[in-house]
Design a protein around this motif. Structure first.
Motif, PDB file in Angstrom:
ATOM      1  N   GLY A   1       4.467   6.559  -9.372  1.00  0.00           N
ATOM      2  CA  GLY A   1       3.258   7.067  -8.757  1.00  0.00           C
ATOM      3  C   GLY A   1       2.261   5.956  -8.480  1.00  0.00           C
ATOM      4  O   GLY A   1       1.752   5.838  -7.368  1.00  0.00           O
ATOM      5  N   ASP A   2       1.977   5.142  -9.505  1.00  0.00           N
ATOM      6  CA  ASP A   2       1.005   4.057  -9.326  1.00  0.00           C
ATOM      7  C   ASP A   2       1.523   3.021  -8.344  1.00  0.00           C
ATOM      8  O   ASP A   2       0.762   2.463  -7.545  1.00  0.00           O
ATOM      9  CB  ASP A   2       0.706   3.380 -10.665  1.00  0.00           C
ATOM     10  N   TYR A   3       2.842   2.775  -8.399  1.00  0.00           N
ATOM     11  CA  TYR A   3       3.445   1.782  -7.502  1.00  0.00           C
ATOM     12  C   TYR A   3       3.320   2.244  -6.053  1.00  0.00           C
ATOM     13  O   TYR A   3       2.964   1.460  -5.168  1.00  0.00           O
ATOM     14  CB  TYR A   3       4.912   1.577  -7.895  1.00  0.00           C
ATOM     15  N   ASN A   4       3.580   3.517  -5.801  1.00  0.00           N
ATOM     16  CA  ASN A   4       3.461   4.042  -4.440  1.00  0.00           C
ATOM     17  C   ASN A   4       2.006   4.029  -3.974  1.00  0.00           C
ATOM     18  O   ASN A   4       1.732   3.754  -2.804  1.00  0.00           O
ATOM     19  CB  ASN A   4       4.021   5.465  -4.370  1.00  0.00           C
ATOM     20  N   GLN A   5       1.084   4.328  -4.891  1.00  0.00           N
ATOM     21  CA  GLN A   5      -0.339   4.307  -4.541  1.00  0.00           C
ATOM     22  C   GLN A   5      -0.783   2.894  -4.173  1.00  0.00           C
ATOM     23  O   GLN A   5      -1.507   2.687  -3.205  1.00  0.00           O
ATOM     24  CB  GLN A   5      -1.166   4.834  -5.718  1.00  0.00           C
ATOM     25  N   LEU A   6      -0.325   1.878  -4.936  1.00  0.00           N
ATOM     26  CA  LEU A   6      -0.656   0.493  -4.629  1.00  0.00           C
ATOM     27  C   LEU A   6      -0.074   0.087  -3.288  1.00  0.00           C
ATOM     28  O   LEU A   6      -0.738  -0.559  -2.474  1.00  0.00           O
ATOM     29  CB  LEU A   6      -0.144  -0.435  -5.730  1.00  0.00           C
ATOM     30  N   ASN A   9      -2.161   1.519  -0.525  1.00  0.00           N
ATOM     31  CA  ASN A   9      -3.429   0.796  -0.364  1.00  0.00           C
ATOM     32  C   ASN A   9      -3.219  -0.548   0.316  1.00  0.00           C
ATOM     33  O   ASN A   9      -4.042  -0.979   1.131  1.00  0.00           O
ATOM     34  CB  ASN A   9      -4.105   0.603  -1.717  1.00  0.00           C
TER      35      ASN A   9
END
Length: 75
Positions: A1-6, A9
């Motif tokens: 999740g965080d990787y996809n969000q980064l 961005n």
């Protein structure tokens, strides 16, 4: 999740860098004719003269560059 969000961005370019047009306090403070009349003396830079230590460092840098060039040319 965080990787996809980064990744999202980074792809959407939220880090756009600096401004395309820079501003200068000198250009804002003076008219263009004052800037053109300014005399740039490298030996008297902002009222500071090159001292003996500065001259020694300049000569030392030239000497190192000369030694490097001679080693490259003659081995």
């Amino acid at each position: 999740g965080d990787y996809n969000q980064l990744g999202f961005n980074l792809r959407s370019n939220i880090f756009q860098g600096g401004p395309l047009k820079s501003q200068s306090l000198m250009k804002d403070s003076y008219t263009p004719d004052i800037i053109q009349k300014a005399i740039r003396d490298p030996k008297n830079w902002h009222g500071r003269r090159t001292d003996e230590l500065g001259k020694w460092h300049q000569k030392h840098a030239l000497n190192l560059n000369m030694q490097r060039a001679l080693e490259d040319k003659y081995g």
